[in-house]
Design an enzyme around this catalytic site. Structure first.
Site, mmCIF file in Angstrom:
data_model
loop_
_atom_site.group_PDB
_atom_site.id
_atom_site.type_symbol
_atom_site.label_atom_id
_atom_site.label_comp_id
_atom_site.label_asym_id
_atom_site.label_seq_id
_atom_site.Cartn_x
_atom_site.Cartn_y
_atom_site.Cartn_z
ATOM 1 C CE1 TYR A 138 -3.650 -2.607 0.985
ATOM 2 C CE2 TYR A 138 -4.718 -0.292 0.507
ATOM 3 C CZ TYR A 138 -4.806 -1.651 0.708
ATOM 4 O OH TYR A 138 -6.109 -2.407 0.533
ATOM 5 C CE LYS A 189 0.576 -18.599 0.087
ATOM 6 N NZ LYS A 189 -0.387 -19.903 0.106
ATOM 7 C CG ASP A 221 -3.761 -20.386 0.985
ATOM 8 O OD1 ASP A 221 -3.254 -20.125 1.991
ATOM 9 O OD2 ASP A 221 -3.011 -21.274 0.043
ATOM 10 C CG ASP A 245 -8.519 -4.446 0.918
ATOM 11 O OD1 ASP A 245 -9.394 -3.719 1.578
ATOM 12 O OD2 ASP A 245 -8.011 -4.673 -0.166
ATOM 13 C CG ASP A 249 -14.328 -6.342 0.908
ATOM 14 O OD1 ASP A 249 -14.206 -5.311 1.774
ATOM 15 O OD2 ASP A 249 -14.499 -5.963 -0.258
HETATM 16 C C1 IPM Z 1 -10.538 -0.690 2.849
HETATM 17 C C2 IPM Z 1 -10.807 0.007 1.210
HETATM 18 C C3 IPM Z 1 -9.481 0.677 0.945
HETATM 19 C C4 IPM Z 1 -8.057 -0.239 1.359
HETATM 20 C C5 IPM Z 1 -9.455 1.414 -0.418
HETATM 21 C C6 IPM Z 1 -10.389 2.428 -0.653
HETATM 22 C C7 IPM Z 1 -8.281 2.078 -0.924
HETATM 23 O O1 IPM Z 1 -10.915 -1.131 0.270
HETATM 24 O O2 IPM Z 1 -10.882 0.346 3.378
HETATM 25 O O3 IPM Z 1 -10.723 -1.618 2.871
HETATM 26 O O4 IPM Z 1 -7.843 -0.971 0.422
HETATM 27 O O5 IPM Z 1 -7.743 -0.202 2.176
HETATM 28 MG MG MG Z 2 -11.128 -3.079 1.423
#
Ligand code: IPM
Ligand code: MG
Length: 354
Positions: A138, A189, A221, A245, A249
């Site tokens: 990042y 990993k 994984d 990240d 999700d």
């Molecule tokens: C998150 C988002 C951000 C990230 C993006 C918007 C840069 O996906 O906060 O998880 O990758 O950290």
């Molecule tokens: Mg994200």
């Protein structure tokens, strides 16, 4: 004297302003009910502002925002800006220059009907991912050599420092120690990305100071697989920025989706930033269909961070009760109106207090 917290508000793009509006109603109600005050400073940053002024997040405003007790952020992202420009300039700047090294992402299921996994119930999904928030690919410069040719090479290294690794692992151990199960899983990993051996070594070393915390390990994984197959296996998990990240999700989906997943970008003792983990959802903007519950949960996390533990628990409890009782039928966008969900949370907060 009543405490007076100063909050910087960056509503941002897309549905950001709508969800933040409802979140702030809840914040004001919580302040009133729990006897503290809040002062808000609203900032216009986001894609619209950039299109108008070419400004992303000016130095003076950044410095001023950081003098607040906390920052509340709605969402950033809009296809009219170059990929990542505003996200990195606003969210990234707060995280990296603000040194908000912990990205705390609770994954908690409040009712089984919100979980897409067969036979998984609230007792199976209750974990917190501790995502490192200031290192990794990042914050590395992307380099394109021989750009546009057949020999092009693109690099952006995964880079970890000893100090960065140690502080996030230590934070995770402290958090795990305060939870009933006292279990911490390291997710990495290191079998393929040998640079992550640093995580392996630091985890073992710091772990010696926490004999009361049970340690586990999973490669990223396999962790994705386990989170679907046996989410009950996780309590607290610590991982690198990029893996954190991705897996959060996935985690959001097993707790009911982006409509409820919240996060705190934290540096203990410093101005920290709270946000829903969803994006700006431009297609839904302005239609009063976005779900503000993730922002409400981000406010609960912010109140907890500020030390308003009762108010934080009341806000989280109000949402939990609305989900359990079915007054919130669904977390999907469009199932309830945005302001209707704000009303429901306010009603529930008032009902508990009465
Ligand atoms: C998150 C988002 C951000 C990230 C993006 C918007 C840069 O996906 O906060 O998880 O990758 O950290
Ligand atoms: Mg994200």
């Amino acid at each position: 004297m009543a405490k007076n917290y100063q909050i910087a508000v960056i509503a941002g793009d897309g549905i950001g302003p709508e969800v933040v509006r409802q979140g702030l109603r809840v914040l004001r109600a919580a302040a009133e009910a729990h006897g503290f005050q809040v002062g808000l400073t609203e900032y216009p940053f986001g894609t619209e502002h950039w299109l108008r002024t070419q400004e992303i997040f000016p130095d003076a405003a950044f410095a001023e925002a950081r003098r607040h007790d906390a920052v509340l952020l709605g969402a950033i992202g809009d296809p009219r800006a170059p990929v990542g420009l505003i996200e990195r300039g606003v969210i990234g700047r707060l995280r990296w220059e603000g040194d908000l090294y912990v990205n705390l992402r609770p994954i908690k299921l409040y009712h089984e009907r919100f979980c897409p996994l067969k036979d998984k119930k609230p007792e199976h999904v209750d974990m917190i991912i501790v995502r490192e928030n200031t290192e990794d690919a990042y914050v590395q410069k992307p380099v394109f050599e021989h750009q546009g040719t057949a020999d092009e090479v693109a690099t952006q290294p995964m880079r970890y420092t000893r100090k960065g690794t140690e502080r996030i692992i230590r934070y995770a151990f402290e958090l795990a120690r305060r939870r009933p199960r006292r279990q911490l899983t390291l997710i990495d990993k290191a079998n393929a990305v040998r640079a992550q051996d640093l995580y392996t070594r630091v985890f073992a070393e710091v772990g010696k100071e926490y004999p009361d915390v049970k340690t586990e390990h999973a490669y990223i994984d396999a962790a994705c697989m386990w989170m679907i197959k046996n989410p009950e296996w996780f309590d607290v998990a610590v991982t690198t920025n990029l893996f954190g990240d991705i897996i959060t999700d996935l985690g959001a989906m097993i707790q009911g989706g982006m409509g409820i997943a919240a996060s705190g970008n934290i540096h203990p003792g410093r101005c920290s930033m709270f946000e829903p983990i969803h994006g700006s959802f431009p297609k839904a903007a302005g239609k009063n269909i976005a779900n503000p519950i993730a922002t409400v949960m981000a406010i609960a996390m912010m109140l907890d961070f500020l030390g308003e533990k009762e108010a934080a628990a009341a806000v989280e409890g109000a949402v939990a009760e609305l989900l359990r009782s079915g007054r919130i039928r669904s977390l999907k966008a469009g199932e309830h109106r945005t302001d209707e969900l704000g009303d429901l949370v306010l009603d529930q907060l008032a009902a508990v207090k009465a």
